[in-house]
Design a protein around this motif. Sequence first.
Motif, mmCIF file in Angstrom:
data_model
loop_
_atom_site.group_PDB
_atom_site.id
_atom_site.type_symbol
_atom_site.label_atom_id
_atom_site.label_comp_id
_atom_site.label_asym_id
_atom_site.label_seq_id
_atom_site.Cartn_x
_atom_site.Cartn_y
_atom_site.Cartn_z
ATOM 1 N N ALA A 106 0.397 8.202 1.431
ATOM 2 C CA ALA A 106 -0.874 8.276 0.711
ATOM 3 C C ALA A 106 -1.629 9.553 1.037
ATOM 4 N N GLY A 107 -1.149 10.242 2.058
ATOM 5 C CA GLY A 107 -1.851 11.455 2.459
ATOM 6 C C GLY A 107 -1.952 12.434 1.305
ATOM 7 N N ARG A 111 2.466 7.109 -6.457
ATOM 8 C CA ARG A 111 1.547 8.134 -6.963
ATOM 9 C C ARG A 111 2.110 9.529 -6.720
ATOM 10 N N LEU A 112 2.746 9.688 -5.553
ATOM 11 C CA LEU A 112 3.256 11.011 -5.210
ATOM 12 C C LEU A 112 4.618 11.284 -5.837
ATOM 13 N N ARG A 127 -1.523 19.354 -3.294
ATOM 14 C CA ARG A 127 -1.790 18.430 -4.388
ATOM 15 C C ARG A 127 -3.244 18.547 -4.827
ATOM 16 N N GLU A 146 -1.893 2.166 -14.272
ATOM 17 C CA GLU A 146 -2.627 1.604 -13.141
ATOM 18 C C GLU A 146 -3.138 0.211 -13.472
ATOM 19 N N ARG A 174 2.631 1.810 -3.344
ATOM 20 C CA ARG A 174 1.719 2.313 -4.383
ATOM 21 C C ARG A 174 1.384 3.773 -4.133
ATOM 22 N N ALA A 175 1.189 4.100 -2.851
ATOM 23 C CA ALA A 175 0.892 5.492 -2.523
ATOM 24 C C ALA A 175 2.096 6.373 -2.838
ATOM 25 N N ARG A 176 3.278 5.857 -2.512
ATOM 26 C CA ARG A 176 4.490 6.621 -2.772
ATOM 27 C C ARG A 176 4.699 6.814 -4.276
ATOM 28 N N ASP A 217 0.842 -1.204 0.000
ATOM 29 C CA ASP A 217 0.000 0.000 0.000
ATOM 30 C C ASP A 217 0.877 1.253 0.000
ATOM 31 N N ARG A 218 1.906 1.220 0.829
ATOM 32 C CA ARG A 218 2.797 2.389 0.906
ATOM 33 C C ARG A 218 3.536 2.614 -0.393
ATOM 34 N N PHE A 277 -4.412 11.619 -10.315
ATOM 35 C CA PHE A 277 -3.044 11.278 -10.661
ATOM 36 C C PHE A 277 -2.682 11.857 -12.026
ATOM 37 N N GLU A 309 0.025 14.657 -13.308
ATOM 38 C CA GLU A 309 1.049 15.608 -12.918
ATOM 39 C C GLU A 309 0.770 16.941 -13.586
#
Lengths: 195, 209
Positions: free
Chosen positions: B100-101, A100-101, B106, B162, A96-98, A93-94, B179, B181
Amino acid sequence: MEPARQQPAAEETDDGLVLRLADGCDGAMATLSGRHLPSVLACGWRILGDRAEAEDVAQETFVRLLRKAPEWRTDGPALRSWLLRVATNLCIDRRRARARLAPMPENIDRFEDRENGSLDDDLAIRHAVRKAVAALPDRQRAALVLVHFQGFSGQEAASALGVSTEAVESLLARARRRLRKTLSPHIENLLEVRS
Amino acid sequence: MTKRDLPNSSPASGMSLGRFAELAQAYGGDFERWPEAERYSGISLAGRSEEARTLLAEAHGLDYLLSRFGAPPAPSDALVERVTALERDPASAVEVSSPAGRTPFRAMRSNALTVSVVLNLFLAAALGGVWIGSGTAPGTASEVAYGLADVQATLSDQDEAEAALGEELGTPVPMDPDFVEFDSDAPDDFDIASWPDAEQPSIGGISSI
Protein backbone atom coordinates in the motif's frame (compact mmCIF):
# COMPACT_ATOMS: atom_id res chain seq x y z
CA MET A 1 13.21 -8.03 44.86
CA GLU A 2 10.75 -8.70 42.07
CA PRO A 3 9.36 -12.24 42.14
CA ALA A 4 10.46 -14.47 39.30
CA ARG A 5 7.82 -14.75 36.61
CA GLN A 6 6.56 -18.24 36.25
CA GLN A 7 6.93 -19.97 32.93
CA PRO A 8 3.56 -20.85 31.39
CA ALA A 9 2.52 -24.45 31.63
CA ALA A 10 1.98 -26.32 28.40
CA GLU A 11 -1.67 -26.91 29.25
CA GLU A 12 -2.35 -23.24 29.99
CA THR A 13 -5.42 -22.02 28.13
CA ASP A 14 -5.10 -19.52 25.32
CA ASP A 15 -6.92 -16.91 27.35
CA GLY A 16 -4.60 -17.52 30.29
CA LEU A 17 -1.57 -17.15 28.07
CA VAL A 18 -2.82 -13.89 26.60
CA LEU A 19 -3.32 -12.53 30.12
CA ARG A 20 0.19 -13.67 30.99
CA LEU A 21 1.42 -11.98 27.85
CA ALA A 22 -0.14 -8.75 29.07
CA ASP A 23 1.67 -9.23 32.38
CA GLY A 24 4.98 -9.66 30.61
CA CYS A 25 5.27 -13.37 31.28
CA ASP A 26 8.37 -14.73 29.63
CA GLY A 27 7.51 -17.59 27.33
CA ALA A 28 3.81 -16.85 26.77
CA MET A 29 4.39 -15.66 23.22
CA ALA A 30 6.50 -18.71 22.43
CA THR A 31 3.71 -21.02 23.57
CA LEU A 32 1.04 -19.05 21.74
CA SER A 33 3.02 -18.90 18.52
CA GLY A 34 3.74 -22.62 18.78
CA ARG A 35 0.00 -23.24 18.89
CA HIS A 36 -1.26 -20.73 16.37
CA LEU A 37 1.50 -19.46 14.11
CA PRO A 38 1.18 -22.40 11.67
CA SER A 39 -2.53 -21.82 11.02
CA VAL A 40 -2.11 -18.04 10.82
CA LEU A 41 0.69 -18.51 8.29
CA ALA A 42 -1.33 -21.10 6.35
CA CYS A 43 -4.33 -18.79 6.20
CA GLY A 44 -2.20 -15.92 4.91
CA TRP A 45 -0.42 -18.10 2.39
CA ARG A 46 -3.66 -19.46 0.94
CA ILE A 47 -5.18 -16.02 0.62
CA LEU A 48 -2.10 -14.19 -0.63
CA GLY A 49 -0.33 -16.97 -2.52
CA ASP A 50 3.01 -15.67 -1.39
CA ARG A 51 5.06 -17.02 1.48
CA ALA A 52 7.03 -13.88 2.25
CA GLU A 53 3.88 -11.76 2.38
CA ALA A 54 2.13 -14.40 4.46
CA GLU A 55 5.02 -14.30 6.94
CA ASP A 56 4.73 -10.53 7.15
CA VAL A 57 1.02 -10.86 7.84
CA ALA A 58 1.65 -13.55 10.46
CA GLN A 59 4.14 -11.35 12.27
CA GLU A 60 1.84 -8.34 12.11
CA THR A 61 -1.00 -10.48 13.49
CA PHE A 62 1.04 -11.32 16.57
CA VAL A 63 2.10 -7.69 16.94
CA ARG A 64 -1.62 -6.86 17.08
CA LEU A 65 -2.11 -9.60 19.67
CA LEU A 66 0.60 -8.08 21.82
CA ARG A 67 -1.14 -4.70 21.65
CA LYS A 68 -4.53 -6.26 22.32
CA ALA A 69 -3.37 -8.39 25.27
CA PRO A 70 -3.86 -5.78 28.04
CA GLU A 71 -7.54 -5.44 27.15
CA TRP A 72 -8.15 -9.08 26.22
CA ARG A 73 -11.58 -10.33 27.24
CA THR A 74 -11.84 -13.95 28.19
CA ASP A 75 -15.53 -13.94 27.30
CA GLY A 76 -14.80 -12.74 23.77
CA PRO A 77 -14.03 -14.78 20.66
CA ALA A 78 -11.63 -17.69 20.91
CA LEU A 79 -8.04 -16.67 20.33
CA ARG A 80 -7.70 -18.75 17.17
CA SER A 81 -10.78 -17.09 15.67
CA TRP A 82 -9.47 -13.67 16.66
CA LEU A 83 -6.03 -14.31 15.16
CA LEU A 84 -7.41 -15.64 11.88
CA ARG A 85 -9.86 -12.75 11.67
CA VAL A 86 -7.01 -10.27 12.06
CA ALA A 87 -4.84 -12.18 9.60
CA THR A 88 -7.65 -12.43 7.05
CA ASN A 89 -8.34 -8.73 7.19
CA LEU A 90 -4.64 -7.90 6.90
CA CYS A 91 -4.51 -10.16 3.84
CA ILE A 92 -7.52 -8.47 2.27
CA ASP A 93 -5.98 -5.06 2.91
CA ARG A 94 -2.80 -6.23 1.21
CA ARG A 95 -4.64 -7.70 -1.74
CA ARG A 96 -6.54 -4.50 -2.28
CA ALA A 97 -3.41 -2.42 -1.97
CA ARG A 98 -1.58 -4.74 -4.32
CA ALA A 99 -4.44 -4.57 -6.82
CA ARG A 100 -4.13 -0.79 -6.86
CA LEU A 101 -0.44 -0.94 -7.65
CA ALA A 102 -0.43 -3.97 -9.95
CA PRO A 103 -3.90 -4.76 -11.24
CA MET A 104 -4.90 -8.40 -11.71
CA PRO A 105 -4.04 -10.92 -12.96
CA GLU A 106 -1.39 -11.50 -10.39
CA ASN A 107 -0.24 -13.67 -7.62
CA ILE A 108 -0.70 -17.26 -8.62
CA ASP A 109 2.74 -17.48 -10.15
CA ARG A 110 4.11 -16.57 -6.75
CA PHE A 111 3.35 -20.06 -5.52
CA GLU A 112 6.65 -21.81 -5.41
CA ASP A 113 5.99 -24.95 -7.40
CA ARG A 114 6.50 -23.79 -10.95
CA GLU A 115 10.25 -23.98 -11.11
CA ASN A 116 10.18 -27.61 -12.16
CA GLY A 117 9.70 -26.76 -15.82
CA SER A 118 7.07 -28.97 -17.38
CA LEU A 119 4.12 -29.61 -15.17
CA ASP A 120 2.98 -33.17 -14.74
CA ASP A 121 -0.72 -33.85 -14.34
CA ASP A 122 -0.70 -33.64 -10.58
CA LEU A 123 1.19 -30.38 -10.59
CA ALA A 124 -0.99 -29.06 -13.41
CA ILE A 125 -4.11 -29.69 -11.33
CA ARG A 126 -2.56 -28.07 -8.30
CA HIS A 127 -1.56 -25.09 -10.35
CA ALA A 128 -5.05 -24.83 -11.88
CA VAL A 129 -6.68 -25.04 -8.45
CA ARG A 130 -4.41 -22.40 -6.97
CA LYS A 131 -4.90 -20.15 -9.94
CA ALA A 132 -8.67 -20.50 -9.73
CA VAL A 133 -8.68 -19.77 -5.99
CA ALA A 134 -6.36 -16.80 -6.45
CA ALA A 135 -8.74 -15.36 -9.06
CA LEU A 136 -11.68 -15.30 -6.65
CA PRO A 137 -12.80 -11.94 -5.28
CA ASP A 138 -11.21 -11.23 -1.92
CA ARG A 139 -14.11 -11.97 0.37
CA GLN A 140 -15.12 -15.10 -1.50
CA ARG A 141 -11.58 -16.40 -1.26
CA ALA A 142 -11.30 -15.45 2.41
CA ALA A 143 -14.57 -17.24 3.22
CA LEU A 144 -13.44 -20.31 1.30
CA VAL A 145 -10.04 -20.38 3.01
CA LEU A 146 -11.56 -19.97 6.47
CA VAL A 147 -14.29 -22.57 6.07
CA HIS A 148 -12.80 -25.10 3.68
CA PHE A 149 -9.15 -25.03 4.70
CA GLN A 150 -9.03 -23.62 8.22
CA GLY A 151 -12.03 -25.52 9.54
CA PHE A 152 -14.06 -22.51 10.59
CA SER A 153 -17.80 -22.95 10.97
CA GLY A 154 -19.99 -20.64 8.92
CA GLN A 155 -20.70 -18.70 12.09
CA GLU A 156 -17.01 -18.28 12.93
CA ALA A 157 -16.25 -17.17 9.38
CA ALA A 158 -19.12 -14.71 9.59
CA SER A 159 -17.64 -13.24 12.76
CA ALA A 160 -14.19 -13.07 11.18
CA LEU A 161 -15.46 -11.30 8.09
CA GLY A 162 -17.93 -9.08 9.92
CA VAL A 163 -20.96 -10.35 8.02
CA SER A 164 -23.96 -12.57 8.74
CA THR A 165 -23.86 -16.35 8.45
CA GLU A 166 -26.23 -16.09 5.47
CA ALA A 167 -23.78 -13.74 3.78
CA VAL A 168 -20.95 -16.21 4.36
CA GLU A 169 -23.03 -18.98 2.80
CA SER A 170 -23.65 -16.73 -0.16
CA LEU A 171 -19.92 -15.92 -0.47
CA LEU A 172 -19.08 -19.61 -0.27
CA ALA A 173 -21.70 -20.62 -2.81
CA ARG A 174 -20.54 -17.96 -5.26
CA ALA A 175 -16.92 -18.95 -4.73
CA ARG A 176 -17.64 -22.61 -5.35
CA ARG A 177 -19.83 -21.84 -8.37
CA ARG A 178 -17.02 -19.83 -9.89
CA LEU A 179 -14.45 -22.49 -9.08
CA ARG A 180 -16.64 -25.20 -10.57
CA LYS A 181 -16.93 -23.21 -13.76
CA THR A 182 -13.20 -22.51 -13.95
CA LEU A 183 -12.20 -26.04 -13.06
CA SER A 184 -14.91 -27.86 -14.99
CA PRO A 185 -12.46 -29.62 -17.36
CA HIS A 186 -10.63 -31.08 -14.37
CA ILE A 187 -13.89 -32.07 -12.67
CA GLU A 188 -15.04 -33.84 -15.83
CA ASN A 189 -11.73 -35.67 -16.09
CA LEU A 190 -12.04 -36.63 -12.48
CA LEU A 191 -15.54 -38.04 -12.96
CA GLU A 192 -14.40 -39.95 -16.05
CA VAL A 193 -11.53 -41.52 -14.15
CA ARG A 194 -13.84 -42.49 -11.30
CA SER A 195 -16.48 -43.99 -13.61
CA MET B 1 -41.58 -18.19 0.60
CA THR B 2 -38.01 -18.89 1.50
CA LYS B 3 -35.77 -21.42 -0.13
CA ARG B 4 -36.22 -23.56 2.93
CA ASP B 5 -39.86 -23.95 1.99
CA LEU B 6 -39.42 -25.21 -1.52
CA PRO B 7 -42.17 -27.59 -2.67
CA ASN B 8 -39.84 -30.55 -2.64
CA SER B 9 -39.34 -30.22 1.07
CA SER B 10 -38.88 -33.32 3.06
CA PRO B 11 -40.75 -32.89 6.32
CA ALA B 12 -39.64 -36.23 7.71
CA SER B 13 -36.00 -35.15 7.74
CA GLY B 14 -36.77 -31.54 8.62
CA MET B 15 -34.80 -30.30 5.63
CA SER B 16 -35.92 -29.42 2.15
CA LEU B 17 -33.96 -30.42 -0.91
CA GLY B 18 -33.60 -26.71 -1.64
CA ARG B 19 -31.88 -26.09 1.67
CA PHE B 20 -29.78 -29.21 1.15
CA ALA B 21 -28.64 -27.80 -2.20
CA GLU B 22 -27.78 -24.45 -0.60
CA LEU B 23 -25.68 -26.12 2.06
CA ALA B 24 -23.93 -28.44 -0.38
CA GLN B 25 -23.16 -25.53 -2.68
CA ALA B 26 -21.80 -23.45 0.19
CA TYR B 27 -20.05 -25.95 2.44
CA GLY B 28 -19.34 -28.76 0.00
CA GLY B 29 -19.92 -32.47 0.25
CA ASP B 30 -18.34 -33.10 3.63
CA PHE B 31 -20.99 -32.92 6.36
CA GLU B 32 -18.32 -32.02 8.88
CA ARG B 33 -18.26 -28.53 7.37
CA TRP B 34 -22.02 -28.10 7.51
CA PRO B 35 -23.63 -26.14 10.33
CA GLU B 36 -23.97 -28.49 13.26
CA ALA B 37 -27.65 -27.78 13.70
CA GLU B 38 -28.44 -28.94 10.16
CA ARG B 39 -25.86 -31.67 9.74
CA TYR B 40 -27.93 -34.62 10.81
CA SER B 41 -30.99 -33.54 8.86
CA GLY B 42 -28.73 -33.39 5.83
CA ILE B 43 -27.30 -36.85 6.43
CA SER B 44 -30.80 -38.19 6.86
CA LEU B 45 -32.01 -36.62 3.61
CA ALA B 46 -28.97 -37.90 1.71
CA GLY B 47 -29.84 -41.40 2.89
CA ARG B 48 -33.28 -41.19 1.34
CA SER B 49 -32.97 -38.91 -1.69
CA GLU B 50 -31.18 -39.74 -4.92
CA GLU B 51 -31.22 -36.04 -5.85
CA ALA B 52 -29.54 -35.14 -2.59
CA ARG B 53 -26.84 -37.72 -3.24
CA THR B 54 -26.28 -36.30 -6.71
CA LEU B 55 -25.85 -32.82 -5.24
CA LEU B 56 -23.44 -34.25 -2.71
CA ALA B 57 -21.40 -36.04 -5.38
CA GLU B 58 -21.08 -32.81 -7.38
CA ALA B 59 -19.88 -30.99 -4.30
CA HIS B 60 -17.41 -33.79 -3.53
CA GLY B 61 -15.83 -33.34 -6.97
CA LEU B 62 -14.89 -29.77 -6.19
CA ASP B 63 -13.86 -30.70 -2.64
CA TYR B 64 -11.47 -33.22 -4.08
CA LEU B 65 -9.91 -30.67 -6.39
CA LEU B 66 -9.56 -28.20 -3.54
CA SER B 67 -7.76 -30.87 -1.56
CA ARG B 68 -5.09 -30.74 -4.27
CA PHE B 69 -4.30 -27.15 -3.35
CA GLY B 70 -1.28 -28.44 -1.47
CA ALA B 71 0.03 -28.15 2.05
CA PRO B 72 0.93 -24.73 3.40
CA PRO B 73 4.51 -23.99 4.40
CA ALA B 74 5.55 -24.48 8.00
CA PRO B 75 6.74 -21.35 9.82
CA SER B 76 10.43 -20.83 9.23
CA ASP B 77 12.80 -20.66 12.19
CA ALA B 78 13.36 -17.00 11.37
CA LEU B 79 9.64 -16.24 11.57
CA VAL B 80 9.27 -18.12 14.85
CA GLU B 81 12.20 -16.18 16.23
CA ARG B 82 10.76 -12.86 15.04
CA VAL B 83 7.39 -13.57 16.63
CA THR B 84 8.81 -14.92 19.87
CA ALA B 85 11.10 -11.91 20.17
CA LEU B 86 8.06 -9.59 20.16
CA GLU B 87 7.37 -10.45 23.77
CA ARG B 88 10.80 -9.33 24.95
CA ASP B 89 11.04 -6.38 22.64
CA PRO B 90 7.89 -5.33 20.79
CA ALA B 91 9.92 -2.81 18.86
CA SER B 92 11.91 -5.70 17.38
CA ALA B 93 9.20 -6.34 14.82
CA VAL B 94 10.83 -6.20 11.44
CA GLU B 95 9.13 -3.51 9.52
CA VAL B 96 6.94 -5.24 7.00
CA SER B 97 6.80 -3.90 3.50
CA SER B 98 3.31 -2.97 2.48
CA PRO B 99 2.21 -2.85 -1.11
CA ALA B 100 0.00 0.00 0.00
CA GLY B 101 3.01 2.23 0.30
CA ARG B 102 2.68 5.17 -2.03
CA THR B 103 5.95 5.52 -3.83
CA PRO B 104 7.26 8.96 -4.65
CA PHE B 105 7.27 8.01 -8.31
CA ARG B 106 3.62 7.08 -8.17
CA ALA B 107 2.75 10.32 -6.42
CA MET B 108 4.74 12.21 -9.03
CA ARG B 109 2.91 10.44 -11.83
CA SER B 110 -0.45 11.23 -10.27
CA ASN B 111 0.46 14.84 -9.77
CA ALA B 112 1.79 15.04 -13.31
CA LEU B 113 -1.53 13.81 -14.63
CA THR B 114 -3.46 16.35 -12.60
CA VAL B 115 -1.22 19.17 -13.75
CA SER B 116 -1.48 17.96 -17.35
CA VAL B 117 -5.28 17.94 -17.29
CA VAL B 118 -5.49 21.36 -15.70
CA LEU B 119 -3.00 22.91 -18.11
CA ASN B 120 -4.75 21.42 -21.10
CA LEU B 121 -8.12 22.64 -19.91
CA PHE B 122 -6.61 26.08 -19.52
CA LEU B 123 -5.17 25.86 -23.03
CA ALA B 124 -8.52 24.73 -24.40
CA ALA B 125 -10.23 27.67 -22.76
CA ALA B 126 -7.62 30.08 -24.12
CA LEU B 127 -8.00 28.77 -27.66
CA GLY B 128 -11.73 28.47 -27.64
CA GLY B 129 -12.70 31.37 -25.47
CA VAL B 130 -14.63 30.90 -22.35
CA TRP B 131 -17.83 29.12 -23.09
CA ILE B 132 -20.70 29.46 -20.81
CA GLY B 133 -22.95 26.69 -22.00
CA SER B 134 -26.55 27.34 -22.75
CA GLY B 135 -28.12 25.41 -25.56
CA THR B 136 -26.10 23.15 -27.83
CA ALA B 137 -22.37 22.93 -27.54
CA PRO B 138 -20.62 23.96 -30.71
CA GLY B 139 -17.72 22.06 -32.25
CA THR B 140 -14.84 23.22 -30.14
CA ALA B 141 -16.70 22.90 -26.93
CA SER B 142 -17.78 19.45 -28.00
CA GLU B 143 -14.20 18.44 -28.56
CA VAL B 144 -13.27 19.73 -25.16
CA ALA B 145 -16.32 18.11 -23.67
CA TYR B 146 -15.43 14.79 -25.29
CA GLY B 147 -11.92 15.09 -23.90
CA LEU B 148 -13.32 15.77 -20.49
CA ALA B 149 -15.69 12.88 -20.92
CA ASP B 150 -12.74 10.62 -21.65
CA VAL B 151 -11.04 11.66 -18.47
CA GLN B 152 -14.27 11.30 -16.55
CA ALA B 153 -14.88 7.91 -18.15
CA THR B 154 -11.48 6.76 -16.96
CA LEU B 155 -12.26 7.92 -13.48
CA SER B 156 -15.74 6.45 -13.71
CA ASP B 157 -14.35 3.03 -14.68
CA GLN B 158 -12.11 3.09 -11.66
CA ASP B 159 -15.01 4.20 -9.57
CA GLU B 160 -17.14 1.32 -10.77
CA ALA B 161 -14.38 -1.16 -10.12
CA GLU B 162 -13.99 0.17 -6.61
CA ALA B 163 -17.72 0.20 -6.12
CA ALA B 164 -17.91 -3.41 -7.28
CA LEU B 165 -15.18 -4.26 -4.83
CA GLY B 166 -17.09 -2.42 -2.14
CA GLU B 167 -20.20 -4.42 -2.96
CA GLU B 168 -18.19 -7.60 -2.75
CA LEU B 169 -16.88 -6.56 0.62
CA GLY B 170 -20.21 -5.33 1.82
CA THR B 171 -18.76 -1.95 2.63
CA PRO B 172 -18.51 1.17 0.53
CA VAL B 173 -15.01 1.76 -0.70
CA PRO B 174 -13.96 5.34 -1.23
CA MET B 175 -12.45 5.93 -4.59
CA ASP B 176 -8.73 6.46 -4.65
CA PRO B 177 -8.25 9.63 -6.72
CA ASP B 178 -4.69 8.56 -7.44
CA PHE B 179 -5.77 5.31 -9.03
CA VAL B 180 -5.36 6.48 -12.61
CA GLU B 181 -2.79 4.65 -14.62
CA PHE B 182 -0.63 7.13 -16.44
CA ASP B 183 1.81 6.25 -19.13
CA SER B 184 4.20 9.12 -19.60
CA ASP B 185 5.28 7.75 -22.99
CA ALA B 186 1.79 7.53 -24.43
CA PRO B 187 0.54 10.32 -26.71
CA ASP B 188 -1.48 12.79 -24.79
CA ASP B 189 -4.82 12.95 -26.59
CA PHE B 190 -5.79 15.81 -24.42
CA ASP B 191 -3.01 18.02 -25.76
CA ILE B 192 -4.98 20.13 -28.23
CA ALA B 193 -1.81 21.48 -29.80
CA SER B 194 -1.05 17.99 -31.05
CA TRP B 195 -4.42 17.56 -32.78
CA PRO B 196 -4.47 17.50 -36.62
CA ASP B 197 -5.18 20.86 -38.22
CA ALA B 198 -8.60 19.77 -39.41
CA GLU B 199 -9.53 18.99 -35.87
CA GLN B 200 -8.11 22.11 -34.28
CA PRO B 201 -10.78 23.95 -32.39
CA SER B 202 -12.34 26.93 -34.09
CA ILE B 203 -13.20 30.01 -32.16
CA GLY B 204 -16.29 30.84 -34.13
CA GLY B 205 -19.54 29.81 -32.65
CA ILE B 206 -18.34 29.83 -29.11
CA SER B 207 -19.83 32.44 -26.97
CA SER B 208 -17.34 34.26 -24.87
CA ILE B 209 -17.64 36.74 -22.17
